[in-house]
Scaffold this motif. Structure first.
Motif, PDB file in Angstrom:
ATOM      1  N   UNK A  94      57.057 106.378  27.525  1.00 47.24           N
ATOM      2  CA  UNK A  94      57.207 104.937  27.639  1.00 47.24           C
ATOM      3  C   UNK A  94      57.250 104.262  26.278  1.00 47.24           C
ATOM      4  N   UNK A  95      57.988 103.163  26.218  1.00 43.96           N
ATOM      5  CA  UNK A  95      57.910 102.271  25.064  1.00 43.96           C
ATOM      6  C   UNK A  95      56.716 101.343  25.284  1.00 43.96           C
ATOM      7  N   UNK A  96      56.459 100.463  24.340  1.00 46.23           N
ATOM      8  CA  UNK A  96      55.539  99.364  24.594  1.00 46.23           C
ATOM      9  C   UNK A  96      56.223  98.410  25.576  1.00 46.23           C
ATOM     10  N   UNK A  97      55.467  97.559  26.271  1.00 44.95           N
ATOM     11  CA  UNK A  97      56.093  96.663  27.255  1.00 44.95           C
ATOM     12  C   UNK A  97      57.001  95.631  26.598  1.00 44.95           C
ATOM     13  N   UNK A  98      58.020  95.232  27.319  1.00 42.75           N
ATOM     14  CA  UNK A  98      58.888  94.154  26.849  1.00 42.75           C
ATOM     15  C   UNK A  98      58.662  92.872  27.653  1.00 42.75           C
ATOM     16  N   UNK A  99      58.122  93.008  28.877  1.00 44.63           N
ATOM     17  CA  UNK A  99      57.843  91.856  29.735  1.00 44.63           C
ATOM     18  C   UNK A  99      56.502  92.067  30.430  1.00 44.63           C
ATOM     19  N   UNK A 100      55.756  90.961  30.597  1.00 46.53           N
ATOM     20  CA  UNK A 100      54.503  90.983  31.343  1.00 46.53           C
ATOM     21  C   UNK A 100      54.680  90.169  32.623  1.00 46.53           C
ATOM     22  N   UNK A 101      54.257  90.739  33.760  1.00 43.44           N
ATOM     23  CA  UNK A 101      54.440  90.116  35.065  1.00 43.44           C
ATOM     24  C   UNK A 101      53.099  90.070  35.795  1.00 43.44           C
ATOM     25  N   UNK A 102      52.849  88.988  36.522  1.00 42.08           N
ATOM     26  CA  UNK A 102      51.596  88.854  37.255  1.00 42.08           C
ATOM     27  C   UNK A 102      51.692  89.457  38.653  1.00 42.08           C
ATOM     28  N   UNK A 103      50.635  90.171  39.040  1.00 43.63           N
ATOM     29  CA  UNK A 103      50.505  90.663  40.406  1.00 43.63           C
ATOM     30  C   UNK A 103      49.565  89.752  41.176  1.00 43.63           C
ATOM     31  N   UNK A 104      49.961  89.337  42.371  1.00 45.51           N
ATOM     32  CA  UNK A 104      49.174  88.371  43.143  1.00 45.51           C
ATOM     33  C   UNK A 104      48.945  88.859  44.572  1.00 45.51           C
ATOM     34  N   UNK A 105      48.025  88.178  45.246  1.00 43.47           N
ATOM     35  CA  UNK A 105      47.727  88.448  46.655  1.00 43.47           C
ATOM     36  C   UNK A 105      48.205  87.283  47.518  1.00 43.47           C
ATOM     37  N   UNK A 106      48.717  87.611  48.710  1.00 43.09           N
ATOM     38  CA  UNK A 106      49.117  86.631  49.718  1.00 43.09           C
ATOM     39  C   UNK A 106      48.257  86.838  50.964  1.00 43.09           C
ATOM     40  N   UNK A 107      47.762  85.738  51.536  1.00 45.30           N
ATOM     41  CA  UNK A 107      46.927  85.810  52.739  1.00 45.30           C
ATOM     42  C   UNK A 107      47.370  84.727  53.723  1.00 45.30           C
ATOM     43  N   UNK A 108      47.009  84.870  55.003  1.00 47.80           N
ATOM     44  CA  UNK A 108      47.273  83.776  55.958  1.00 47.80           C
ATOM     45  C   UNK A 108      46.505  82.519  55.551  1.00 47.80           C
TER      46      UNK A 108
END
Length: 244
Positions: A94-108
């Motif tokens: 792997x290279x170092x990251x080029x983009x950072x993305x958020x992981x989220x939770x969805x609930x009723x």
């Protein structure tokens, strides 16, 4: 590695640069509904890298991250675009990251869960995309909640709604888009992880090749190429990773 000929031989042994593209992450890649052609930040980077090498490009497209990883690991593709994870590091540099993305939770909307910390409890079923970065992460992190795997990341919310599960996990932007299809759901505040998106190549291509790819990624970040690609494709909620 001392010449452009050596580089082309390392990265494009078939004569073309085969780039593994994962359509399961809408921040990085999508498909044009009219033409069927893939487009996005990862495609822009792949084309730029092929141009740098002076070779033609062949896009090898998949609907899930796990399949994209296996294509590179099995040398059916020469480069790929993945979330960094220890398990994926087996066979891939792997290279170092080029983009950072958020992981989220969805609930009723009526769910008693109101924070990320409340998810890991007995009786909670968390839907994830099979083989995705957050599947790998949550498999390690969740101790009490049960993980239910959807076939791909874009089908997570469909499975979540159909089976009436407690939580769906995924890329924030994908979950927000799914909320336009299904009413009666809400995102939990904050994020449960930051997904580091990087480029990768088979380790068998050698350390010189992986070093060259890593330098390419750093140049693309520093030059503004990645930021411009995010802007051009209308991507929000993702940020350019800092310099390595």
């Amino acid at each position: 590695m001392t010449s452009s000929t050596d580089l082309r031989k390392a990265f494009a042994p078939t004569g073309k640069l085969r780039a593994s593209i994962n359509l399961g992450n809408p921040i990085l890649a999508n498909k044009n509904p009219q033409t069927g052609e893939p487009f996005g930040v990862s495609i822009d980077l792949a084309r730029a890298f092929a141009e740098r090498l002076g070779v033609d490009i062949e896009l090898v497209v998949f609907d899930a991250a796990g399949k994209s990883v296996e294509a590179v690991r099995g040398e059916q593709a020469d480069i790929g675009f993945f979330a960094i994870d220890p398990l994926r590091g087996e066979g891939i540099a792997f290279t170092s990251p080029y983009v950072l993305i958020e992981g989220s939770y969805l609930v009723p909307e009526k769910s008693p869960i109101h924070s990320n910390e409340e998810v890991d409890r007995q009786g909670i079923r968390v839907t994830v995309g099979k083989g995705s970065a957050y599947d790998l992460f949550l498999t390690r992190e969740l101790k009490l909640a049960e993980i239910v795997r959807a076939p791909t990341s874009p089908t997570v919310v469909d499975v979540f709604v159909e089976q009436m599960l407690e939580v769906a996990a995924g890329v924030k932007q994908q979950l927000e888009a799914d909320m336009n299809r299904f009413s009666g759901y809400r995102l939990l505040p904050g994020r449960f992880m930051v997904i580091q998106q990087a480029m990768g190549t088979p380790k068998s291509r050698g350390s010189d090749a992986s070093t060259y790819l890593a330098k390419f990624v750093e140049e693309m970040k520093a030059s503004g190429f990645v930021a411009e690609a995010l802007h051009r494709h209308g991507i929000q909620g993702a940020s350019v990773a800092p310099a390595a």
